[in-house]
Design a protein around this motif. Structure first.
Motif, mmCIF file in Angstrom:
data_model
loop_
_atom_site.group_PDB
_atom_site.id
_atom_site.type_symbol
_atom_site.label_atom_id
_atom_site.label_comp_id
_atom_site.label_asym_id
_atom_site.label_seq_id
_atom_site.Cartn_x
_atom_site.Cartn_y
_atom_site.Cartn_z
ATOM 1 N N SER A 56 0.583 -9.750 -6.186
ATOM 2 C CA SER A 56 -0.850 -10.162 -5.974
ATOM 3 C C SER A 56 -1.581 -9.282 -4.198
ATOM 4 O O SER A 56 -3.047 -8.347 -3.948
ATOM 5 C CB SER A 56 -1.331 -11.272 -4.973
ATOM 6 N N LEU A 57 -0.592 -9.084 -3.530
ATOM 7 C CA LEU A 57 -0.570 -8.355 -1.923
ATOM 8 C C LEU A 57 -0.750 -6.804 -2.825
ATOM 9 O O LEU A 57 -1.496 -5.489 -2.177
ATOM 10 C CB LEU A 57 0.176 -8.461 -1.308
ATOM 11 N N ILE A 58 0.000 -6.094 -3.157
ATOM 12 C CA ILE A 58 -0.056 -5.019 -3.982
ATOM 13 C C ILE A 58 -0.905 -4.401 -4.551
ATOM 14 O O ILE A 58 -1.843 -2.998 -4.947
ATOM 15 C CB ILE A 58 1.820 -4.491 -4.686
ATOM 16 N N PHE A 59 -1.533 -5.944 -5.511
ATOM 17 C CA PHE A 59 -2.521 -4.879 -6.586
ATOM 18 C C PHE A 59 -4.136 -5.195 -5.815
ATOM 19 O O PHE A 59 -4.321 -4.515 -5.893
ATOM 20 C CB PHE A 59 -2.752 -6.170 -7.658
ATOM 21 N N ASN A 60 -3.764 -6.145 -4.650
ATOM 22 C CA ASN A 60 -5.729 -6.140 -3.897
ATOM 23 C C ASN A 60 -5.951 -4.900 -3.169
ATOM 24 O O ASN A 60 -6.590 -3.984 -3.274
ATOM 25 C CB ASN A 60 -5.423 -6.981 -2.552
ATOM 26 N N ASN A 61 -4.199 -4.099 -2.670
ATOM 27 C CA ASN A 61 -4.375 -2.875 -1.758
ATOM 28 C C ASN A 61 -4.649 -1.747 -2.928
ATOM 29 O O ASN A 61 -5.799 -0.686 -2.256
ATOM 30 C CB ASN A 61 -2.325 -2.997 -0.992
ATOM 31 N N ALA A 62 -3.864 -2.246 -4.260
ATOM 32 C CA ALA A 62 -4.580 -0.534 -4.889
ATOM 33 C C ALA A 62 -6.102 -0.802 -5.244
ATOM 34 O O ALA A 62 -6.233 0.302 -5.226
ATOM 35 C CB ALA A 62 -3.587 -1.068 -6.092
ATOM 36 N N ALA A 63 -6.131 -1.807 -5.891
ATOM 37 C CA ALA A 63 -7.873 -2.162 -6.198
ATOM 38 C C ALA A 63 -9.034 -1.668 -4.420
ATOM 39 O O ALA A 63 -10.288 -1.255 -4.946
ATOM 40 C CB ALA A 63 -8.104 -3.566 -6.230
ATOM 41 N N THR B 217 -11.992 2.173 -2.452
ATOM 42 C CA THR B 217 -12.823 3.204 -1.715
ATOM 43 C C THR B 217 -13.115 4.368 -2.341
ATOM 44 O O THR B 217 -13.540 4.977 -1.371
ATOM 45 C CB THR B 217 -11.927 2.718 -0.258
ATOM 46 N N HIS B 218 -12.146 5.355 -2.770
ATOM 47 C CA HIS B 218 -11.734 6.727 -3.148
ATOM 48 C C HIS B 218 -13.265 6.885 -4.366
ATOM 49 O O HIS B 218 -13.785 7.691 -4.315
ATOM 50 C CB HIS B 218 -10.159 6.618 -3.568
ATOM 51 N N LYS C 154 -3.557 8.490 -6.161
ATOM 52 C CA LYS C 154 -3.481 8.700 -4.829
ATOM 53 C C LYS C 154 -2.537 10.287 -4.211
ATOM 54 O O LYS C 154 -3.272 11.154 -3.629
ATOM 55 C CB LYS C 154 -2.586 7.569 -3.681
ATOM 56 N N SER C 155 -1.233 9.896 -5.056
ATOM 57 C CA SER C 155 -0.290 11.269 -5.744
ATOM 58 C C SER C 155 -1.626 12.517 -5.884
ATOM 59 O O SER C 155 -0.938 13.050 -5.120
ATOM 60 C CB SER C 155 0.604 10.794 -6.957
#
Length: 89
Positions: free
Chosen positions: A7-14, A19-20, A84-85
């Motif tokens: 969930s943390l990884i998903f939320n960070n990705a979101a 933002t971008h 991102k890459s």
């Protein structure tokens, strides 16, 4: 990986994606792909009353119909990492 970690990884990705995307870093197609995967991951299949919508966001979401929510979340995280890459973000 625990559900909390996922969930943390998903939320960070979101958060990164939003933002971008707001800063116009991505193409329209990339934004729609991200939107479709995000909606599928958080809500599952598009509701039938929205399935025939002409809104491009709903069309992007409906293209992900049938993908399991956890699979959509994994695809979304990988997609955001790829962007991102690609854009050195």
């Amino acid at each position: 990986m625990t559900d909390t970690q996922s969930s943390l990884i998903f939320n960070n990705a979101a958060q990164d994606f939003a933002t971008h995307a707001k800063a116009n870093k991505f193409t329209a197609e990339e934004v729609l792909e991200g939107y479709g995967l995000y909606k599928q991951a958080i809500a599952g299949d598009i509701p039938s009353e929205k399935n025939n919508s002409d809104a491009v966001q709903d069309m992007a979401w409906s293209m992900k119909k049938g993908i399991a929510r956890d699979e959509a979340a994994s695809q979304y995280i990988a997609f955001v990492d790829k962007l991102k890459s690609k854009y050195s973000l």
